[in-house]
Design a protein around this motif. Structure first.
Motif, PDB file in Angstrom:
ATOM      1  N   SER A  80      34.977  22.907  22.423  1.00 60.16           N
ATOM      2  CA  SER A  80      35.874  23.410  20.615  1.00 60.16           C
ATOM      3  C   SER A  80      36.813  24.633  21.268  1.00 60.16           C
ATOM      4  O   SER A  80      36.774  25.552  21.388  1.00 60.16           O
ATOM      5  CB  SER A  80      34.285  24.720  20.280  1.00 60.16           C
ATOM      6  OG  SER A  80      35.035  25.025  19.507  1.00 60.16           O
ATOM      7  N   ASP A 137      39.161  24.728  18.537  1.00 61.54           N
ATOM      8  CA  ASP A 137      40.231  24.582  17.735  1.00 61.54           C
ATOM      9  C   ASP A 137      41.262  25.976  17.393  1.00 61.54           C
ATOM     10  O   ASP A 137      40.174  26.657  16.839  1.00 61.54           O
ATOM     11  CB  ASP A 137      39.724  23.745  16.466  1.00 61.54           C
ATOM     12  CG  ASP A 137      41.066  22.971  15.179  1.00 61.54           C
ATOM     13  OD1 ASP A 137      41.715  24.256  15.001  1.00 61.54           O
ATOM     14  OD2 ASP A 137      40.998  22.167  14.277  1.00 61.54           O
ATOM     15  N   ARG A 188      43.423  26.467  15.011  1.00 59.99           N
ATOM     16  CA  ARG A 188      43.231  27.113  13.558  1.00 59.99           C
ATOM     17  C   ARG A 188      41.706  27.578  12.914  1.00 59.99           C
ATOM     18  O   ARG A 188      41.944  28.341  12.329  1.00 59.99           O
ATOM     19  CB  ARG A 188      43.328  24.888  12.811  1.00 59.99           C
ATOM     20  CG  ARG A 188      44.467  24.978  12.754  1.00 59.99           C
ATOM     21  CD  ARG A 188      44.428  23.741  12.025  1.00 59.99           C
ATOM     22  NE  ARG A 188      43.590  22.478  13.180  1.00 59.99           N
ATOM     23  CZ  ARG A 188      43.070  21.160  12.345  1.00 59.99           C
ATOM     24  NH1 ARG A 188      43.966  21.285  11.766  1.00 59.99           N
ATOM     25  NH2 ARG A 188      42.668  20.583  13.564  1.00 59.99           N
ATOM     26  N   LYS A 189      40.785  27.157  13.787  1.00 65.65           N
ATOM     27  CA  LYS A 189      39.450  27.873  13.226  1.00 65.65           C
ATOM     28  C   LYS A 189      38.822  29.378  14.143  1.00 65.65           C
ATOM     29  O   LYS A 189      38.844  30.229  13.448  1.00 65.65           O
ATOM     30  CB  LYS A 189      38.373  26.674  14.117  1.00 65.65           C
ATOM     31  CG  LYS A 189      37.811  26.042  12.733  1.00 65.65           C
ATOM     32  CD  LYS A 189      36.530  26.551  11.854  1.00 65.65           C
ATOM     33  CE  LYS A 189      36.139  25.839  11.504  1.00 65.65           C
ATOM     34  NZ  LYS A 189      35.975  25.654   9.788  1.00 65.65           N
ATOM     35  N   GLN A 190      39.366  28.995  15.553  1.00 68.09           N
ATOM     36  CA  GLN A 190      39.606  30.478  16.027  1.00 68.09           C
ATOM     37  C   GLN A 190      40.217  31.293  16.246  1.00 68.09           C
ATOM     38  O   GLN A 190      39.968  32.623  16.086  1.00 68.09           O
ATOM     39  CB  GLN A 190      39.027  29.807  18.080  1.00 68.09           C
ATOM     40  CG  GLN A 190      37.806  28.919  18.272  1.00 68.09           C
ATOM     41  CD  GLN A 190      37.954  28.161  19.313  1.00 68.09           C
ATOM     42  OE1 GLN A 190      38.901  28.411  19.973  1.00 68.09           O
ATOM     43  NE2 GLN A 190      36.811  27.633  19.145  1.00 68.09           N
ATOM     44  N   PRO A 239      42.345  31.795  13.479  1.00 62.28           N
ATOM     45  CA  PRO A 239      43.523  31.454  12.133  1.00 62.28           C
ATOM     46  C   PRO A 239      45.268  31.517  12.252  1.00 62.28           C
ATOM     47  O   PRO A 239      45.417  33.237  12.188  1.00 62.28           O
ATOM     48  CB  PRO A 239      42.963  31.703  11.095  1.00 62.28           C
ATOM     49  CG  PRO A 239      41.700  32.186  11.649  1.00 62.28           C
ATOM     50  CD  PRO A 239      42.075  32.104  12.965  1.00 62.28           C
ATOM     51  N   TYR A 251      45.390  28.931   7.164  1.00 61.42           N
ATOM     52  CA  TYR A 251      44.653  28.483   7.917  1.00 61.42           C
ATOM     53  C   TYR A 251      43.188  29.360   7.241  1.00 61.42           C
ATOM     54  O   TYR A 251      41.894  28.747   7.627  1.00 61.42           O
ATOM     55  CB  TYR A 251      44.155  27.749   9.281  1.00 61.42           C
ATOM     56  CG  TYR A 251      44.936  26.448   9.347  1.00 61.42           C
ATOM     57  CD1 TYR A 251      44.936  25.466   9.250  1.00 61.42           C
ATOM     58  CD2 TYR A 251      46.421  26.595  10.487  1.00 61.42           C
ATOM     59  CE1 TYR A 251      45.584  25.080   9.266  1.00 61.42           C
ATOM     60  CE2 TYR A 251      47.469  26.091  10.287  1.00 61.42           C
ATOM     61  CZ  TYR A 251      47.109  24.397   9.779  1.00 61.42           C
ATOM     62  OH  TYR A 251      47.698  23.448  10.283  1.00 61.42           O
ATOM     63  N   ASP A 252      42.965  29.978   6.852  1.00 62.70           N
ATOM     64  CA  ASP A 252      41.833  31.393   7.298  1.00 62.70           C
ATOM     65  C   ASP A 252      41.624  30.821   5.633  1.00 62.70           C
ATOM     66  O   ASP A 252      40.569  31.487   5.407  1.00 62.70           O
ATOM     67  CB  ASP A 252      42.654  32.718   7.591  1.00 62.70           C
ATOM     68  CG  ASP A 252      43.686  33.098   6.526  1.00 62.70           C
ATOM     69  OD1 ASP A 252      44.257  32.293   6.296  1.00 62.70           O
ATOM     70  OD2 ASP A 252      43.770  34.395   7.067  1.00 62.70           O
ATOM     71  N   ASP A 306      39.290  25.471   3.840  1.00 59.58           N
ATOM     72  CA  ASP A 306      37.677  25.007   4.575  1.00 59.58           C
ATOM     73  C   ASP A 306      38.376  23.590   5.485  1.00 59.58           C
ATOM     74  O   ASP A 306      38.469  22.585   4.393  1.00 59.58           O
ATOM     75  CB  ASP A 306      36.904  25.200   3.433  1.00 59.58           C
ATOM     76  CG  ASP A 306      35.771  24.178   3.848  1.00 59.58           C
ATOM     77  OD1 ASP A 306      34.851  24.676   4.636  1.00 59.58           O
ATOM     78  OD2 ASP A 306      35.014  23.670   2.967  1.00 59.58           O
ATOM     79  N   LYS A 333      36.906  21.043   8.713  1.00 58.23           N
ATOM     80  CA  LYS A 333      35.494  20.626   9.845  1.00 58.23           C
ATOM     81  C   LYS A 333      36.114  21.044  11.707  1.00 58.23           C
ATOM     82  O   LYS A 333      37.311  20.385  11.291  1.00 58.23           O
ATOM     83  CB  LYS A 333      34.513  19.780   9.552  1.00 58.23           C
ATOM     84  CG  LYS A 333      33.899  19.787   9.087  1.00 58.23           C
ATOM     85  CD  LYS A 333      32.770  19.283   9.313  1.00 58.23           C
ATOM     86  CE  LYS A 333      32.616  17.261   8.801  1.00 58.23           C
ATOM     87  NZ  LYS A 333      32.892  16.931   8.164  1.00 58.23           N
ATOM     88  N   GLU A 334      36.182  21.361  12.189  1.00 59.27           N
ATOM     89  CA  GLU A 334      36.238  21.264  13.388  1.00 59.27           C
ATOM     90  C   GLU A 334      35.795  20.092  13.822  1.00 59.27           C
ATOM     91  O   GLU A 334      34.738  19.878  14.180  1.00 59.27           O
ATOM     92  CB  GLU A 334      35.987  22.478  14.353  1.00 59.27           C
ATOM     93  CG  GLU A 334      36.466  22.461  15.668  1.00 59.27           C
ATOM     94  CD  GLU A 334      35.967  23.413  16.800  1.00 59.27           C
ATOM     95  OE1 GLU A 334      36.110  24.377  15.910  1.00 59.27           O
ATOM     96  OE2 GLU A 334      37.378  23.000  17.215  1.00 59.27           O
TER      97      GLU A 334
END
Lengths: 372, 362, 162
Positions: free
Chosen positions: A233, A235, A237-239, A241, A245-246, A249, A251-252
């Motif tokens: 994991s 990404d 963009r997720k971890q 942001p 990106y924050d 919504d 999915k990774e």
């Protein structure tokens, strides 16, 4: 022939130079393969054929000039590269860009990701012998490139981001065109599945080929879709942001197989996610200035600044060491392709030449990104 | 209404007689050979030019392109221009190549396909070499071509070429079986290996319809195996441009390269022609048992058009395969042959033999 | 035993079905020639329109009186990352005011070095230069790529420096 001579010949390795000019190395990558018949015993990448010393050039350029050099590294995700430099510089001068800029940057990044994956899909098909997919990939990419051309004025090396915002505000029919594209591409993406993903030959060529375990992916630093296909994991963009990106919504995409097919599926699924992100943002672009005014010559304070973004190939990092002058003292790019290439030997050992081609196209190499 | 198709043997006989009246027996034989040779050479070149153009156009339309458009109307003269270019090109030979074999290889390939062409029946009586073991002859001759590929790969002294040639050798040895066995399925029905008799036996209807399920399976296997035998995509492992740059003809240039290129297309034509002859009734028009008027209309179309139409259909199918599917890997290629095509084929022949015994065909 | 035979047959039929699906996609496009997307480039020149923002080359704007707006401040020369702009200016005596004034002699543009990054246009304080939409730059001699942008006899437009 006496048995000694035969044995001596058997002990010699059969070398093949794949590249620097080879149709499937996508540029000037040279791989030294040692073979046993068709089975690969070892892969040794040789770099340096397209080294342009971009990092050194950055040391004499002003911060505004550096941005356009990053276009020339990973040219398929140039927008994200630009964004990384701009975000790092903005961090340095403590400038907060408007929400409008953030949203525009996010939309453009996702469009770039889409266009990069489309090109990758086409080339992937071509590497495996289905030349038609190449043209279909380019056909769909053309629509995004046209949007870029209208917005940024260039098709490939866009240089759209500047420290403090974007170079031009978006044109009036930008939203309309992007929406048209999304509708169009949602119809075309299932075609990709019919042509390649579900094809029995394609599956046989990719499933269980070039397996990269999660441990290896982490230890080699394989990021992006290639790393996530191994279950790592990663990404950004997720971890961590950045930009907008924050507030979206998505999915990774994670797969656990780590083979060529998982890497392929990860990218196809990312295209769906990118479209989902764009759909969320395209109707709510906030008002505001598209560009904050900065000084003509930006000077960063003394210190170190790091910014990482998620490009189409993985984690791209910009590390600036500033000594307070108008150009950086030292600038280091962390490019995703370089780390991914290191894992090639692990993936390709023991497989056939044809598998190496499949592996190389699923890790989606862009040689100027590896060899800056 | 009795249907009567123009027999070309009337024409050939009259030519033979007029030649006989002019000169002695040996001279007649030599001059007839020369005439047939020239006709076939012309056909060879024209077919090559047309097929290359058609391939490029069809490929373009599959890929939403227009293809060659510049030279001539809709690019029709493009292949001619390419031919001139290839003729004028310098024939390069690599330093360490085995020069004799290197130069020999393209000719082996092209002679093999030239010889195979002789046994193809174009229309009634228009048949250069109506040997009584025609099917056997063609399967035997067409496998000589691989010697040319192997020679080219070996003599080039290039590692890519060698790998390509070795792949091609393994491929043709295995797929030869399937081609032969799928043709044998129909031979069970016809009881003859002679092409003219195979066609004659389809006067009532084509074997693909009359033999129904087993014939259809045999046809599909024939299509797959013959595509593999001609080294065309998705079985173009010998060339595999993304893996081996150009495989066995990496080092060839100019006219020798053109020979390889031409041989590929002529081989495609030959296997399509055999498929059309054995499964689709060759030059026999399409007939349905009771529909007299329909049959009469079909008879108006000259047999030579029927033959070329059916061949073109099979060629189109093969092009469709090439421009849709990804390439197989060498071990998968052999798996497909030995684990799928061959057992299915053997069972299919048994089924067909049983059907013939019971008379369960139309 | 029977199970494995059924599995085998299913494998064969499933494989054939997936191949036919692929052939349907390509078959659709060959039967719909209207979907062809390629353009015939030199023939469609009349209808080919580039976008307003397209960056093809740097041009120095001249108005109908052969006047440009470049004061020779070299802001673009400084901003250029590749050194594709060179400005040679000279001090000319103005007969009206009797003062010496800076005027451009040559605005040299090296197209061969330009990366179309748009930084020069951004930096120009008087909006004298612009990105042109011409993209047909192929020439047979590399020296032809270096051009002088200010037309012969052109002057600075009045009022720009105020």
């Amino acid at each position: 022939m006496s048995t000694e001579v035969v044995n001596e010949i058997k002990e010699q390795e059969y070398f093949i130079n794949m590249g620097p000019q080879h149709p499937s190395t996508h540029g000037v990558l040279r791989l030294l393969l040692s073979l046993d018949g068709e089975i690969i015993k070892n892969v040794e990448p040789h770099l340096g054929y397209i080294h342009r010393s971009i990092e050194k050039m950055c040391e004499k350029d002003t911060y505004k000039m550096i941005v356009h050099l990053t276009d020339r590294m990973d040219y398929l995700s140039c927008h994200m590269n630009n964004e990384a430099v701009c975000l790092a510089v903005e961090k340095g001068i403590e400038l907060e860009v408007s929400d409008r800029v953030k949203v525009i940057r996010t939309i453009m990044s996702e469009l770039t990701r889409l266009s990069s994956h489309q090109l990758w899909w086409g080339v992937m098909g071509m590497d495996l012998g289905a030349i038609t997919s190449f043209l279909y990939g380019f056909r769909d990419r053309e629509m995004i490139i046209d949007i870029f051309e209208e917005t940024c004025g260039a098709r490939l090396t866009m240089n759209y981001n500047v420290p403090g915002g974007v170079m031009f505000d978006i044109p009036n029919n930008f939203q309309k065109r992007v929406k048209e594209f999304i509708i169009y591409f949602k119809k075309k993406l299932p075609e990709y599945d019919d042509l390649l993903s579900n094809n029995v030959i394609f599956k046989a060529r990719t499933e269980g080929v070039g397996i990269l375990s999660k441990e290896d992916a982490i230890s080699y630093g394989v990021t992006g879709p290639s790393g996530r296909a191994s279950g790592f994991s990663c990404d950004i963009r997720k971890q961590h942001p950045y930009s907008a990106y924050d507030r979206v919504d998505f999915k990774e995409i994670l797969y656990s197989e780590g083979d060529c097919f998982a890497r392929y599926k990860a990218r196809i699924d990312e295209m769906w996610e990118s479209m989902f992100i764009i759909e969320q943002l395209i109707d709510n672009i906030p008002e505001g200035s598209a560009r904050e005014t900065t000084r003509a010559v930006i000077k960063l304070p003394k210190g170190e600044f790091y910014q990482k973004v998620e490009t189409a190939r993985g984690e791209f990092g910009v590390y600036i060491i500033s000594d307070g002058k108008k150009s950086p003292y030292r600038l280091k790019f962390r490019s995703p392709g370089f780390s991914t290439l290191n894992a090639l030997n692990t993936m390709a050992k023991g497989s056939k030449i044809a598998d190496l081609v499949a592996i190389m196209s699923t890790i989606d190499l862009v040689i100027p990104d590896i060899d800056r | 209404m009795k249907f009567d198709i123009y027999d070309f043997s009337v024409l050939t006989k009259s030519i033979h007689e007029s030649l006989n009246s002019m000169m002695g027996e040996t001279a007649v034989m030599i001059s007839e050979m020369v005439i047939v040779g020239i006709i076939f050479l012309t056909l060879f070149a024209v077919l090559g030019l047309i097929l290359v153009y058609v391939e490029r156009k069809i490929c373009a339309f599959f890929q939403q392109r227009l293809g060659p458009m510049r030279v001539g109307f809709w690019g029709t003269a493009q292949t001619l221009a390419d031919l001139i270019k290839l003729l004028l090109k310098e024939p390069l030979i690599t330093k360490n190549a085995d020069k004799f074999l290197f130069n020999l290889a393209p000719f082996v390939l092209i002679i093999a396909s030239f010889m195979a062409m002789a046994a193809i029946p174009f229309a009634k009586g228009l048949h250069a070499f109506d040997i009584d073991i025609g099917v056997f002859y063609i399967t035997a001759i067409s496998s000589i071509g691989v010697v040319g590929v192997l020679l080219a790969g070996w003599a080039s002294n290039n590692k890519y070429s060698l790998i390509g040639a070795m792949r091609s050798g393994a491929q043709i040895i295995s797929y030869e079986l399937s081609v032969g066995l799928s043709l044998l399925t129909i031979i069970v029905l016809t009881g003859s290996l002679q092409f003219s008799e195979i066609i004659e036996s389809q006067r009532e209807g084509w074997w693909i319809f009359r033999g129904h399920i087993p014939a259809l399976i045999a046809f599909i296997i024939f299509l797959i195996a013959s595509t593999a035998e001609t080294n065309r995509g998705p079985f173009d492992l010998a060339e595999a441009e993304s893996e081996l740059t150009a495989g066995f003809h990496t080092e060839y240039s100019g006219m020798k390269f053109a020979f390889f290129f031409l041989a590929e297309f002529i081989n495609m034509f030959i296997v399509a022609a055999i498929g059309a002859t054995v499964f689709l009734g060759g030059w026999m028009p399409l007939h349905f048992g009771a529909l007299e008027s329909f049959n009469a209309i079909m008879d108006f179309i000259p047999p030579i058009f029927w033959f070329f139409g059916k061949t073109a259909f099979i060629i189109f199918l093969m092009m469709w395969f090439k421009w849709t599917f990804p390439r197989l890997r060498i071990d998968q290629l052999l798996t497909l042959e030995w684990k799928y095509l061959l057992p299915i084929n053997l069972i299919n022949i048994l089924v067909m033999a049983f059907f013939v015994l019971m008379g369960w065909y139309f | 035993m029977i199970k494995s035979i059924i599995k085998y047959i299913k494998e064969v039929l499933g494989g054939l079905k997936s191949l036919l699906k692929g052939m349907r996609v390509t078959g659709y496009y060959i039967s719909h020639p209207k979907e062809i997307i390629t353009q015939q480039y030199p023939e469609n020149k009349d209808t080919l329109k580039m976008f307003d923002r397209f960056r093809g080359e740097v041009i120095l704007l001249h108005d109908e009186n052969n006047e440009h707006r470049c004061t020779g401040c070299t802001a673009c020369e400084v901003a250029c990352p590749n050194g594709s702009i060179e400005i040679i200016s000279e001090r000319v005596l103005n007969p009206e005011t009797g003062k010496k004034k800076k005027e451009i002699d040559k605005f040299i543009y090296h197209l061969s070095m330009c990366t179309m990054c748009n930084l020069c246009i951004e930096s120009c304080p008087t909006d004298a230069i612009k990105m042109g939409r011409n993209f047909e730059h192929a020439v047979f001699d590399r020296s032809l790529l270096t051009s002088v942008l200010n037309r012969p006899g052109s002057k600075l437009a009045p009022g720009v420096e105020d």
